[in-house]
Scaffold this active site. Sequence first.
Site, mmCIF file in Angstrom:
data_model
loop_
_atom_site.group_PDB
_atom_site.id
_atom_site.type_symbol
_atom_site.label_atom_id
_atom_site.label_comp_id
_atom_site.label_asym_id
_atom_site.label_seq_id
_atom_site.Cartn_x
_atom_site.Cartn_y
_atom_site.Cartn_z
ATOM 1 N N THR A 103 35.706 40.814 33.393
ATOM 2 C CA THR A 103 34.899 40.692 34.452
ATOM 3 C C THR A 103 32.869 42.407 33.969
ATOM 4 O O THR A 103 33.585 42.111 33.351
ATOM 5 C CB THR A 103 35.901 42.054 35.383
ATOM 6 O OG1 THR A 103 37.112 41.004 35.151
ATOM 7 C CG2 THR A 103 35.429 42.558 36.799
ATOM 8 N N THR A 104 32.454 41.204 34.847
ATOM 9 C CA THR A 104 31.224 41.810 34.915
ATOM 10 C C THR A 104 30.670 42.565 36.165
ATOM 11 O O THR A 104 31.526 42.767 37.039
ATOM 12 C CB THR A 104 29.481 41.405 35.326
ATOM 13 O OG1 THR A 104 29.667 39.690 35.634
ATOM 14 C CG2 THR A 104 29.700 40.511 33.348
ATOM 15 N N GLY A 127 30.078 42.131 28.365
ATOM 16 C CA GLY A 127 29.828 41.312 29.236
ATOM 17 C C GLY A 127 29.799 39.636 28.779
ATOM 18 O O GLY A 127 29.403 38.991 30.216
ATOM 19 N N HIS A 160 21.748 32.300 36.809
ATOM 20 C CA HIS A 160 23.416 31.606 36.921
ATOM 21 C C HIS A 160 23.520 30.865 39.049
ATOM 22 O O HIS A 160 22.946 30.901 39.158
ATOM 23 C CB HIS A 160 24.824 33.323 36.951
ATOM 24 C CG HIS A 160 24.304 33.328 35.861
ATOM 25 N ND1 HIS A 160 23.637 34.402 35.229
ATOM 26 C CD2 HIS A 160 25.449 33.378 34.844
ATOM 27 C CE1 HIS A 160 23.979 35.135 34.279
ATOM 28 N NE2 HIS A 160 25.716 34.244 33.772
ATOM 29 N N LYS A 164 27.831 33.236 41.791
ATOM 30 C CA LYS A 164 28.039 34.319 40.752
ATOM 31 C C LYS A 164 27.814 35.685 42.238
ATOM 32 O O LYS A 164 26.667 35.322 42.392
ATOM 33 C CB LYS A 164 27.081 34.855 39.659
ATOM 34 C CG LYS A 164 27.247 36.161 38.453
ATOM 35 C CD LYS A 164 26.038 35.771 37.669
ATOM 36 C CE LYS A 164 26.618 36.928 36.906
ATOM 37 N NZ LYS A 164 27.961 37.644 36.604
HETATM 38 N N1 LIG Z 1 32.350 37.816 30.132
HETATM 39 C C1 LIG Z 1 31.823 36.607 30.125
HETATM 40 O O1 LIG Z 1 32.006 35.659 28.606
HETATM 41 C C2 LIG Z 1 32.363 35.873 31.052
HETATM 42 C C3 LIG Z 1 32.013 36.626 32.605
HETATM 43 N N2 LIG Z 1 32.511 36.813 34.117
HETATM 44 C C4 LIG Z 1 32.790 37.437 34.720
HETATM 45 O O2 LIG Z 1 33.873 36.854 35.130
HETATM 46 C C5 LIG Z 1 34.305 37.648 36.472
HETATM 47 C C6 LIG Z 1 35.132 35.947 37.412
HETATM 48 O O3 LIG Z 1 34.374 35.277 36.989
HETATM 49 P P1 LIG Z 1 34.443 33.594 37.534
HETATM 50 O O4 LIG Z 1 35.751 33.074 36.851
HETATM 51 O O5 LIG Z 1 33.516 32.498 37.952
HETATM 52 O O6 LIG Z 1 34.774 34.068 39.286
HETATM 53 P P2 LIG Z 1 35.275 33.574 40.186
HETATM 54 O O7 LIG Z 1 35.634 33.746 41.931
HETATM 55 O O8 LIG Z 1 35.725 31.970 39.897
HETATM 56 O O9 LIG Z 1 37.415 33.819 39.710
HETATM 57 C C7 LIG Z 1 37.944 35.076 39.965
HETATM 58 C C8 LIG Z 1 39.539 35.343 40.520
HETATM 59 O O10 LIG Z 1 40.010 36.425 40.520
HETATM 60 C C9 LIG Z 1 40.586 36.295 41.468
HETATM 61 N N3 LIG Z 1 41.042 37.929 41.514
HETATM 62 C C10 LIG Z 1 40.842 38.409 42.686
HETATM 63 N N4 LIG Z 1 41.671 39.257 42.851
HETATM 64 C C11 LIG Z 1 42.574 39.168 42.289
HETATM 65 C C12 LIG Z 1 43.981 39.955 42.458
HETATM 66 N N5 LIG Z 1 43.761 40.998 42.697
HETATM 67 N N6 LIG Z 1 44.746 39.564 41.461
HETATM 68 C C13 LIG Z 1 44.839 38.136 40.929
HETATM 69 N N7 LIG Z 1 43.018 37.298 40.565
HETATM 70 C C14 LIG Z 1 42.406 38.110 41.277
HETATM 71 C C15 LIG Z 1 40.176 35.357 42.705
HETATM 72 O O11 LIG Z 1 40.737 35.257 43.471
HETATM 73 P P3 LIG Z 1 39.992 34.768 45.163
HETATM 74 O O12 LIG Z 1 39.405 33.846 44.936
HETATM 75 O O13 LIG Z 1 41.409 34.475 45.969
HETATM 76 O O14 LIG Z 1 40.098 36.191 45.421
HETATM 77 C C16 LIG Z 1 39.775 34.897 41.778
HETATM 78 O O15 LIG Z 1 39.907 33.015 41.266
HETATM 79 C C17 LIG Z 1 33.277 37.240 37.345
HETATM 80 O O16 LIG Z 1 32.741 39.004 37.528
HETATM 81 C C18 LIG Z 1 32.105 37.343 36.198
HETATM 82 O O17 LIG Z 1 30.805 37.496 36.106
HETATM 83 C C19 LIG Z 1 32.199 35.080 33.610
HETATM 84 C C20 LIG Z 1 32.199 34.343 32.694
HETATM 85 C C21 LIG Z 1 32.319 34.846 31.873
HETATM 86 O O1 LIG Z 2 28.956 34.996 36.431
HETATM 87 C C1 LIG Z 2 29.316 34.003 35.439
HETATM 88 O O2 LIG Z 2 29.493 33.193 35.968
HETATM 89 C C2 LIG Z 2 29.283 34.528 34.413
HETATM 90 N N1 LIG Z 2 29.155 35.736 33.867
HETATM 91 C C3 LIG Z 2 28.731 36.916 32.910
HETATM 92 C C4 LIG Z 2 27.646 37.364 32.991
HETATM 93 O O3 LIG Z 2 27.680 38.223 34.169
HETATM 94 O O4 LIG Z 2 26.935 37.686 32.462
HETATM 95 C C5 LIG Z 2 28.765 35.859 31.303
HETATM 96 C C6 LIG Z 2 27.900 34.784 32.197
HETATM 97 O O5 LIG Z 2 26.796 34.380 31.716
HETATM 98 C C7 LIG Z 2 28.313 33.324 33.346
#
Ligand SMILES: NC(=O)C1=CN([C@@H]2O[C@H](COP(=O)(O)OP(=O)(O)OC[C@H]3O[C@@H](n4cnc5c(N)ncnc54)[C@H](OP(=O)(O)O)[C@@H]3O)[C@@H](O)[C@H]2O)C=CC1
Ligand SMILES: O=C(O)C1=N[C@H](C(=O)O)C[C@H](O)C1
Length: 274
Positions: A103-104, A127, A160, A164
């Site tokens: 999570t970011t 991140g 992105h 996002k």
């Molecule tokens: N560190 C890394 O390598 C990467 C980090 N990220 C980060 O990961 C995060 C998620 O990205 P992404 O998958 O694209 O986002 P999405 O919005 O597609 O997914 C997030 C999910 O979390 C769910 N959620 C929210 N609150 C809860 C809760 N209380 N309990 C369970 N589930 C919950 C949401 O549900 P709902 O939609 O119903 O609210 C949604 O399905 C972002 O912060 C992103 O920046 C992403 C890719 C790579």
């Molecule tokens: O939200 C995304 O999609 C991603 N989030 C991460 C970030 O905030 O850097 C990692 C990746 O770039 C995808």
Amino acid sequence: MSDAAMKLVVVGAAGRMGQTLIRLIDSMEGVTLHAAVARPGSPFVGKDAGEIAGLGPNGVIIGDDPLAAFLHADGLLDFTTPGTTNEFAALAAQARIVHVIGTTGCSDADNAKIAAASRHARIVKSGNMSLGVNLLSVFVEQAARALDAADWDIEILEMHHKRKVDAPSGTALLLGEAAAKGRNIDLSSQSVRVRDGHTGARETGTVGFATLRGGSVIGEHSVLFAGEGEIVSMSHSAADRSIFARGAIKAALWARDKKPGFYSMLDVLGLSSH
Ligand SMILES: NC(=O)C1=CN([C@@H]2O[C@H](COP(=O)(O)OP(=O)(O)OC[C@H]3O[C@@H](n4cnc5c(N)ncnc54)[C@H](OP(=O)(O)O)[C@@H]3O)[C@@H](O)[C@H]2O)C=CC1
Ligand SMILES: O=C(O)C1=N[C@H](C(=O)O)C[C@H](O)C1
């Protein structure tokens, strides 16, 4: 270390990363999908996790009770929201399981709560979980150390997808921290995160950020070292979310036999300089 497959919980199971993780766990040795959790009230609660991820039914029904899901698990993979991750860090510490956090957008207060939970849980947070970005961060630190701040301006550019919600990206901040480490400066006081209007000339020694959003871009990052008459640029391009999911699962397996603590992907990948 146990020979049994590591039992992993995917939270945010119906999200972009949640689905990617469920597909990858299904294809990998040494890990198994123990439970899948969505937000209470989500239309995906009660649905089959495999079906939602496009695998076909796998018998894991998406629930909304994280503590019940964590109870007999070995670890959780968390790509959700800062508030949710905070809450889950406390629960993971209670259950004494590995917590991999992608999570970011976490605030300093969120990070303090997560660090407190790491007194009892093994937390890996980054991140960006990909090998490529973490290797890039090592190169950025080296370049920032080698290229004098008086002559070389550092600018970090990211793009992105349009859905996002946080900016700059976690990756841009990670790369900024690497540059700041190389320069021996404090990023929070030396970064310029927005420019608009009559800004005046660029202040020497700062690290600038520029954010683009649009379409379905998975993640593009460039670090530019701009000197008089030349630019050194280093970039990473993500073509598939499985690079992040692979890193997260690797982190969970790595942390399985570690002591409680707060770890980064550099620790997991053996790229850490301390
Ligand atoms: N560190 C890394 O390598 C990467 C980090 N990220 C980060 O990961 C995060 C998620 O990205 P992404 O998958 O694209 O986002 P999405 O919005 O597609 O997914 C997030 C999910 O979390 C769910 N959620 C929210 N609150 C809860 C809760 N209380 N309990 C369970 N589930 C919950 C949401 O549900 P709902 O939609 O119903 O609210 C949604 O399905 C972002 O912060 C992103 O920046 C992403 C890719 C790579
Ligand atoms: O939200 C995304 O999609 C991603 N989030 C991460 C970030 O905030 O850097 C990692 C990746 O770039 C995808």
